[in-house]
Design a protein around this motif. Structure first.
Motif, short mmCIF file in Angstrom:
data_model
loop_
_atom_site.label_atom_id
_atom_site.label_comp_id
_atom_site.label_asym_id
_atom_site.label_seq_id
_atom_site.Cartn_x
_atom_site.Cartn_y
_atom_site.Cartn_z
N ALA A 194 43.35 43.30 43.26
CA ALA A 194 42.08 42.57 43.42
C ALA A 194 41.87 42.15 44.87
O ALA A 194 40.77 42.27 45.42
N ARG A 203 40.99 45.15 46.92
CA ARG A 203 39.61 45.56 46.69
C ARG A 203 38.62 44.78 47.56
O ARG A 203 37.64 45.32 48.05
N GLU A 204 38.91 43.50 47.76
CA GLU A 204 37.98 42.65 48.52
C GLU A 204 38.37 42.53 49.99
O GLU A 204 37.57 42.04 50.79
N VAL A 213 40.28 37.30 50.59
CA VAL A 213 39.80 36.43 49.51
C VAL A 213 39.99 34.97 49.92
O VAL A 213 41.12 34.52 50.13
N GLU A 229 35.15 32.67 39.65
CA GLU A 229 34.35 33.88 39.87
C GLU A 229 35.23 35.06 40.26
O GLU A 229 35.05 36.17 39.75
N PHE A 230 36.20 34.83 41.16
CA PHE A 230 37.11 35.90 41.57
C PHE A 230 37.97 36.36 40.40
O PHE A 230 38.14 37.57 40.17
N SER A 249 37.36 36.13 37.19
CA SER A 249 36.51 36.81 36.19
C SER A 249 36.11 38.20 36.66
O SER A 249 36.14 39.16 35.89
N ARG A 250 35.75 38.32 37.93
CA ARG A 250 35.27 39.60 38.46
C ARG A 250 36.34 40.68 38.37
O ARG A 250 36.02 41.86 38.15
N HIS A 251 37.58 40.28 38.52
CA HIS A 251 38.67 41.28 38.50
C HIS A 251 39.47 41.25 37.19
O HIS A 251 40.53 41.87 37.12
N ARG A 252 38.96 40.52 36.21
CA ARG A 252 39.57 40.46 34.88
C ARG A 252 41.05 40.09 34.96
O ARG A 252 41.91 40.74 34.36
#
Length: 375
Positions: free
Chosen positions: A312, A315-316, A319, A326-327, A329-332
């Motif tokens: 994760a 990907r970003e 961070v 939000e972070f 949740s976005r990356h499950r």
């Protein structure tokens, strides 16, 4: 022997192959000339070792009779390890005549039995300490410092990854070192480290032995334009074109992180052809391919949640708030408590580190590789 590439990724050769850092070098030299010790903090692979070697090179130019010593204690696990490494680095190096060296070492080092060998070319004695009795570690360390202090020469000692002493099982190592160092008028030290929080705590906290005893210096990326001039100039000497906009793309991709920029330039220089973005992509893919098995094996030692968090962050890129809903949740990712535990593990193992902008993967190539993986 002169290197076959100016883009060195290990060691130090000469100023010709060292890019910029003029301001940082000047700050180190000025501090040492004033008799001050220096604390040097930088992320791993940002170039602090090269800077130390460069500063020592300049010192030797100005004062040929001095002695400089460098030891990297990253792999040491105890005070005994430190003493053995310190002994092999220092003992025997302050005397030109072998017999004089043996006599002086024998005079100062009495708590253990040093093993003497001689360099076949120079005749300079090499001294190792194979075993230090637990009860004699502190005495042996004191004797090595006394050996340094007894020299008529000016000495400069750099201890890299100095924060490692915090991990030693022995108590009071910081205070012990401080008690010896402060009474060596002919010796100055550079204490370098890559764990910013630990290094700052060691030297800025009023509760710690080294509090305000050093001149602090923090280094970041080399300025882009200076780096571009260095790189394009060396390629031009090799009759190869590296346009500044191509270099800029490399620099920005790795945010000027020295080792990764140097590694890619080293590879491109070896192709012996004009550099365009297609060649940069090819070189990058070759490097990632070479590291892929190592990265895959490394991830096998981490839990599913820890690997997911690494992915994760990759990907970003960076961070700011890893524990933000939000972070997660976005990356499950899993529950906040699980992410927090994974974050601590990855920080402790130096797979990620925290910058002023947020958390990033320490190994920039690993970050790229992770970003490309399907999981």
């Amino acid at each position: 022997m002169k290197p076959n590439t100016p883009f060195l990724i290990s060691g130090y050769y000469s100023p010709e192959f060292f890019c910029d850092r003029e301001q940082e070098t000047r700050a180190i030299l000025e501090a040492l000339h004033k008799g001050c010790n220096v604390t040097l903090i930088a992320p791993r692979r940002m170039g602090k070792t090269g800077l130390i070697r460069h500063a020592f090179y300049r010192l030797k130019e100005q004062q040929p009779d001095i002695d400089t010593f460098y030891l990297d204690i990253y792999s040491t696990q105890s005070l005994g390890d430190f003493v053995r490494l310190f002994a092999s680095t220092v003992l025997g190096q302050l005397d030109s005549a072998s017999q004089k060296a043996l006599s002086r070492i024998s005079k100062f080092v009495r708590s253990c039995r040093p093993v003497f060998t001689f360099d076949e070319l120079t005749g300079v004695p090499k001294v190792t300490i194979d075993d230090v009795a637990p009860a004699e570690k502190e005495n042996t360390l004191k004797e090595i410092f006394e050996y340094l202090g007894s020299s008529e020469k000016r000495c400069y000692v750099a201890i890299d990854e100095f924060q490692q002493i915090v991990e030693y099982p022995e108590k009071g190592v910081e205070a012990l070192l401080r008690s010896y160092i402060q009474f060596l008028p002919n010796v100055n030290f550079i204490f370098a480290g890559s764990k910013q929080h630990q290094m700052q705590e060691m030297f800025i906290s009023s509760k710690r032995p080294f509090y305000q005893s050093m001149q602090p210096l923090t280094i970041g990326p080399i300025q882009r334009d200076e780096y571009a001039s260095f790189a394009t100039g060396h390629f031009a000497e090799h009759n190869v074109k590296l346009h500044q906009e191509v270099f800029n793309s490399i620099y920005e991709k790795y945010e000027g992180h020295t080792w990764y920029v140097q590694c890619l330039l080293n590879r491109l220089y070896g192709y012996d052809r004009n550099v365009d973005m297609e060649l940069v992509s090819y070189a990058t893919e070759q490097i990632l391919s070479e590291y892929s098995y190592m990265y895959a094996d490394l991830l096998k030692t981490y839990s599913f949640g820890q690997v997911r968090l690494l992915k994760a962050i990759a990907r970003e890129g960076c961070v700011k708030e890893v524990l933000a809903g939000e972070f997660i949740s976005r990356h499950r990712l899993r529950a906040t408590s699980s992410v927090s535990a994974s974050l601590k593990k990855l920080l402790d193992n130096e797979l990620i580190y925290q910058t002023p902008c947020g958390y990033i993967i320490c190994d920039r190539f690993m970050s790229e590789w992770l970003w490309k993986q399907p999981f």
